[in-house]
Scaffold this active site. Structure first.
Site, PDB file in Angstrom:
ATOM      1  N   HIS A   1       0.638  -1.141  -0.137  1.00  0.00           N
ATOM      2  CA  HIS A   1      -0.140  -0.044   0.002  1.00  0.00           C
ATOM      3  C   HIS A   1       0.906   1.311   0.049  1.00  0.00           C
ATOM      4  CE1 HIS A   1      -1.418   3.366   2.769  1.00  0.00           C
ATOM      5  NE2 HIS A   1      -2.509   3.301   1.647  1.00  0.00           N
TER       6      HIS A   1
ATOM      7  N   GLY B   1     -18.802  10.879   1.932  1.00  0.00           N
ATOM      8  CA  GLY B   1     -19.355  10.694   0.750  1.00  0.00           C
ATOM      9  C   GLY B   1     -18.676  10.417  -0.627  1.00  0.00           C
TER      10      GLY B   1
END
Lengths: 297, 297
Positions: A105, A257
């Site tokens: 990562h 969101g």
């Protein structure tokens, strides 16, 4: 230092990481998804799945505008509450097929907040870390050498500080276990001037490629069987646990969101949970936790 | 109503649920793990894995003492801050092998806090919910009928209230999707006297068995293939996301030093994440989200 220059560099980093992955993969290509964020901005998600070498890789560029940072991000900076911000970054997760190749990562990011008086506060963050299933001393040494090489030009205290930050961050408290062998992690970097911070972010991105590619190349063709794949699926469960319980980028992204599929592209393709399973003591599977996931220097 | 009487009933419920599972399973038996909690108390975890019918089932009794409830639990009850508590409960997760059999979860719990002046405040919580991979109207109807039957003796407002609570609780905001078809959920139940609340908890536990067993029995032998198993592994990803991101029991358990393997026994055995995957419109896989996971009455 204009945000536009940083953006262009991030897009070139995304390209170079994808190129590194496809060079080693050989068969499959990345697919691209451009998307827009509900609050403004958007991103370019690039995903490669079901390759010969790479089971799943996601290399995501995003640039998000917002009216205000979340409370956790302004806790130490009350002057930034309710100030509009721009955040951009590249995040990478590579899940190779061969269990002898570690999952990795990496992330680099730049955030700029505009205060009420029009002045800016900006900072950088990022790092890279390695999650092996089977350990190789040579790979660990190379990985940490590259991490150190990225840091050393910026001061001798930089590497130990960001290495420890990485070890502290990628830790599963409920397992009393690190996620992998670490690397470097930094956030809130604004104590240097913006040119120095940007140069450091570039070095981190570049050294991620030179840290991972040789490991991927020398382990991707090692023979393995169902035993190694089963252990890989089991250990990937830890990866899921970390990302969904602890990872701030994942949780803030979902809460604010962000695009769910781009955020959760970090999750491994095939995973197993087994009740209270432990590898045979002395086995090569046990060596992972007994040797490689012990904190050492 | 002594805590000991509640405990004995919970242990008998654990036995009856395990018996129901092994009756339908036919081949494998539960293994048992008794464990102790770091702060006092402990539990009895019973797990059945790799059965012919049941891929993984966990039926956990726990009884935990503590010096103080976590902040979230005392937010609405400032008089309970820093007061010792006792919590006991049974929690159940059943992951059947056949993708035509839904996964199910049930939980009943009792918490008693001793105030500084020696008086007690106690409440009950619990419920059961169903997570199908393929929908059957008949099964949904039966499931909700049983949920209603558990509630109706306690007042006509009880079922709609606890059904809605269930729908609201088992919801993945980042997916804009319910975890399953719901059932009933309640918490902080102290408005009734303790005898009535205990009787209700007993009814919830009993109706869980009569709600799930017929569904398990009539679907467990339906023929299926790799397509259905792949869809099951994919949908189980949602289950993991819910439990690790949202489920309060899971997160509080892990944060408060609970036994990790007993808490995470709820996670499915084999799971897959695929980037931005969607079932073919009109397929039986699409029917799940298009029909069964729409909120209806």
């Amino acid at each position: 230092m204009s945000p536009e220059k940083i953006k262009q560099w991030l897009l070139s980093l995304q390209n170079r990481i994808c190129q590194m992955v496809t060079d080693e993969e050989g068969e499959r290509q990345f697919i691209e998804d451009a998307w827009t964020h509900t609050q403004g901005g958007g991103g370019l998600t690039r995903v490669l799945t079901e390759g010969a070498v790479i089971e799943k890789a996601g290399v995501n560029f995003s640039q998000v505008h917002g009216r205000a940072l979340v409370a956790a991000a302004t806790a130490r900076h009350p002057d930034l509450v309710d100030c509009p911000f721009e955040a951009m970054g590249v995040s990478v997760v590579i899940h190779p097929r061969n269990p002898y190749v570690p999952t990795t990562h990496a992330n680099v990011r730049f955030i700029q907040v505009t205060r009420k008086d029009g002045s800016h506060h900006s900072w950088f963050g990022g790092g890279f870390d390695l999650t092996p299933y089977y350990g190789f001393q040579e790979d660990c040494q190379h990985w940490h050498d590259e991490a150190k090489a990225a840091c050393d030009p910026y001061g001798h205290e930089v590497y130990p500080r960001f290495k420890k930050w990485c070890d502290d961050y990628f830790y599963l408290k409920h397992r009393n276990e690190p996620r992998g062998i670490g690397g470097i992690f930094f956030d809130d970097l604004y104590e240097w001037d913006i040119e120095k911070s940007f140069a450091f972010m570039c070095d981190v991105g570049n050294h991620f490629i030179s840290a991972y590619q040789p490991i991927l190349r020398r382990r991707k063709s090692l023979p393995y069987g169902e035993r190694e794949r089963a252990f890989q699926r089991y250990r990937r469960g830890r990866y899921v646990e970390f990302n969904l319980i602890y990872d701030r980028g994942t949780l803030f992204g979902l809460q604010s969101g962000g695009r769910t599929e781009s955020i959760l592209m970090s999750l491994p393709p095939a995973v197993e949970w087994k009740y209270d399973w432990h590898p045979e003591p002395g086995s090569k599977e046990a060596e992972l936790t007994e040797v490689f996931l012990k904190r050492t220097d």
